[in-house]
Design an enzyme around this catalytic site. Sequence first.
Site, PDB file in Angstrom:
ATOM      1  N   HIS A 153       0.841  -1.209   0.000  1.00  0.00           N
ATOM      2  CA  HIS A 153       0.000   0.000   0.000  1.00  0.00           C
ATOM      3  C   HIS A 153       0.875   1.258   0.000  1.00  0.00           C
ATOM      4  CE1 HIS A 153      -3.310   2.719   1.260  1.00  0.00           C
ATOM      5  NE2 HIS A 153      -2.356   3.288   1.981  1.00  0.00           N
ATOM      6  N   GLU A 154       1.919   1.247   0.816  1.00  0.00           N
ATOM      7  CA  GLU A 154       2.826   2.407   0.852  1.00  0.00           C
ATOM      8  C   GLU A 154       3.549   2.554  -0.494  1.00  0.00           C
ATOM      9  OE1 GLU A 154       2.302   4.467   3.071  1.00  0.00           O
ATOM     10  OE2 GLU A 154       1.182   3.134   4.381  1.00  0.00           O
ATOM     11  N   HIS A 169       1.527   4.495  -2.811  1.00  0.00           N
ATOM     12  CA  HIS A 169       1.695   5.956  -2.690  1.00  0.00           C
ATOM     13  C   HIS A 169       2.942   6.425  -3.444  1.00  0.00           C
ATOM     14  CE1 HIS A 169      -1.640   6.626  -0.073  1.00  0.00           C
ATOM     15  NE2 HIS A 169      -1.165   5.887   0.924  1.00  0.00           N
ATOM     16  N   HIS A 194       3.080   9.028  -6.544  1.00  0.00           N
ATOM     17  CA  HIS A 194       3.986  10.174  -6.569  1.00  0.00           C
ATOM     18  C   HIS A 194       4.765  10.195  -7.879  1.00  0.00           C
ATOM     19  CE1 HIS A 194       7.609  12.420  -4.663  1.00  0.00           C
ATOM     20  NE2 HIS A 194       6.754  13.269  -5.170  1.00  0.00           N
TER      21      HIS A 194
HETATM   22 ZN    ZN Z   1      -2.112   5.223   2.585  1.00  0.00          ZN
END
Ligand code: ZN
Length: 242
Positions: free
Chosen positions: A109-110, A113, A117
């Site tokens: 999940h990270e 991100h 980005h």
């Molecule tokens: Zn998150």
Amino acid sequence: MINAYMYSPFMMYWDWTYIFVIIAAVISAIASMKVNTTFSRYSSVRAMSGMTGAEAAQRILRSQGIMDVQVRHVSGNLTDHYDPRSKILNLSDSVYGSTSVAAIGVAAHECGHAVQHQVGYAPLNIRSTLVPIANFGQTISWPLILIGFLLNGSVSQMFLYAGVILFSAAVLFQLVTLPVEFNASSRALRLLQDNGILASDEIGKTRKVLSAAALTYVAGAIGAILQLLRLLILIGGRRRDD
Ligand SMILES: [Zn+2]
């Protein structure tokens, strides 16, 4: 995941709109209970690949051609986050070195991100722009509103409106967070599958963990909207009293 809106000075006033605060608190408590129980259940399910959260993150980032993001260990529980400014992917105690499907899911999940980005995902950019405004709004709105309620006349109105506008910025931030979080989780599940990090039955378990985590953001947004509604009702009632 503490909802700062709960601790507003308006907790001191007991009126019918206080029900909004209670509903928000209940929703928030249910969401955080759900994420904790789901995470701990799937923390004991070891992934067949035997990879740790950190290893899974490394592999996913490489697969996306992301070479400039560092994976680091951060202390705490569920403190995992990707910092776009420093390009550091922070994984917590229960994720970094764990080989569970829950840990791998959070790590992915990270990574979601980090990918957002890299590709310039618009909601993430909007969210990043809103961070300082939302922080300022959250800190300063309640003092302004409180002063507004203590004063009278047009000066009072000025304080109340300024407070509401700033508080709305914080609410907007919570709303923009939703697509960012949902998108990161759907990217995560796809990346885990595409990279062969989790088997399809494991993906189902990871999906449960990520859905539970997403619920806390939904609860946060609902809580913020309820607080804003309460604020508008209180200010509206006061205007009628004038
Ligand atoms: Zn998150």
